[in-house]
Design a protein around this motif. Sequence first.
Motif, PDB file in Angstrom:
ATOM      1  N   MET A 194       0.835  -1.197   0.000  1.00  0.00           N
ATOM      2  CA  MET A 194       0.000   0.000   0.000  1.00  0.00           C
ATOM      3  C   MET A 194       0.874   1.253   0.000  1.00  0.00           C
ATOM      4  O   MET A 194       0.641   2.184  -0.774  1.00  0.00           O
ATOM      5  CB  MET A 194      -0.918   0.034   1.220  1.00  0.00           C
ATOM      6  CG  MET A 194      -1.749   1.310   1.273  1.00  0.00           C
ATOM      7  SD  MET A 194      -2.673   1.549   2.792  1.00  0.00           S
ATOM      8  CE  MET A 194      -1.366   1.684   3.991  1.00  0.00           C
ATOM      9  N   SER A 210       1.209   3.930  -3.048  1.00  0.00           N
ATOM     10  CA  SER A 210       0.831   5.308  -2.725  1.00  0.00           C
ATOM     11  C   SER A 210       1.933   6.284  -3.110  1.00  0.00           C
ATOM     12  O   SER A 210       1.661   7.370  -3.625  1.00  0.00           O
ATOM     13  CB  SER A 210       0.499   5.434  -1.240  1.00  0.00           C
ATOM     14  OG  SER A 210      -0.619   4.643  -0.920  1.00  0.00           O
ATOM     15  N   VAL A 268      -5.231   5.206  -7.219  1.00  0.00           N
ATOM     16  CA  VAL A 268      -4.526   4.384  -6.225  1.00  0.00           C
ATOM     17  C   VAL A 268      -5.493   3.788  -5.216  1.00  0.00           C
ATOM     18  O   VAL A 268      -5.300   2.659  -4.757  1.00  0.00           O
ATOM     19  CB  VAL A 268      -3.378   5.164  -5.527  1.00  0.00           C
ATOM     20  CG1 VAL A 268      -3.897   6.146  -4.487  1.00  0.00           C
ATOM     21  CG2 VAL A 268      -2.399   4.184  -4.881  1.00  0.00           C
ATOM     22  N   SER A 269      -6.546   4.510  -4.891  1.00  0.00           N
ATOM     23  CA  SER A 269      -7.510   3.962  -3.925  1.00  0.00           C
ATOM     24  C   SER A 269      -8.183   2.703  -4.482  1.00  0.00           C
ATOM     25  O   SER A 269      -8.429   1.744  -3.742  1.00  0.00           O
ATOM     26  CB  SER A 269      -8.562   5.004  -3.540  1.00  0.00           C
ATOM     27  OG  SER A 269      -9.322   5.412  -4.652  1.00  0.00           O
ATOM     28  N   VAL A 323      -5.250  -0.245  -4.753  1.00  0.00           N
ATOM     29  CA  VAL A 323      -4.866  -0.822  -3.456  1.00  0.00           C
ATOM     30  C   VAL A 323      -6.026  -1.605  -2.842  1.00  0.00           C
ATOM     31  O   VAL A 323      -5.837  -2.707  -2.326  1.00  0.00           O
ATOM     32  CB  VAL A 323      -4.329   0.273  -2.506  1.00  0.00           C
ATOM     33  CG1 VAL A 323      -4.156  -0.264  -1.090  1.00  0.00           C
ATOM     34  CG2 VAL A 323      -3.004   0.817  -3.027  1.00  0.00           C
ATOM     35  N   SER A 330      -4.604   4.681   1.257  1.00  0.00           N
ATOM     36  CA  SER A 330      -3.716   4.822   0.099  1.00  0.00           C
ATOM     37  C   SER A 330      -3.874   6.194  -0.561  1.00  0.00           C
ATOM     38  O   SER A 330      -2.895   6.818  -0.960  1.00  0.00           O
ATOM     39  CB  SER A 330      -3.953   3.701  -0.911  1.00  0.00           C
ATOM     40  OG  SER A 330      -5.288   3.716  -1.368  1.00  0.00           O
TER      41      SER A 330
END
Length: 192
Positions: A12, A16, A52-53, A56, A69
């Motif tokens: 993560m 990130s 990214v959210s 992850v 994230s």
Amino acid sequence: MANWRFKEIVVMAALSVVFGVVYLAFLPVGGVLVGFFGPIGYDFIFGIWFIVSIIVAYIIRKPGAAFLSETIAAMIEVLIGNAIGPMLIVTGMVQGIGAEAVFAATRWKNYSAWVLMAAGVGSAVTSFVYGYFMSGYAALAPEYVTAMFIVRMISGALIAGLLGKALSDGLAQTGVLSSFALGKEHRKKNAA
């Protein structure tokens, strides 16, 4: 995060950081689009700032993955030079909450393409509401603001949701995610 494994935290954090850099790199692209299309220019690619959210959460599949994230990516973006400064961290949190709410609605059990797209839309909605008050959208014509909102939701669904899924699935195909929820799901599909 009590039930998170160390390697999940590391993945993560690494993703990130990578996407914090990507987010900063896309600001000039948004600037060019704004030059051509006005404020709606950013909305065409706004989904990149939610991706990214989705990635992850799709890989790790644990509560908080989307929110954390996105927040970490915003912190990284601030640290490497986003001109907005620390308020960008709040923006990242707002975006992460939108995606996290969708995953929470499924009790973190459904990671289908539709749910990933909905999570991208969730980020679009929360970010747009926040942006409406923070960025002065009220000064724009209501029809224009509505168009911005629709374009941002589409961008969230397609860029964050579908592109995030495609990138994650591609990564899973390499085998590097074999010990993560997504990697195990891919292994089961390939064995069938």
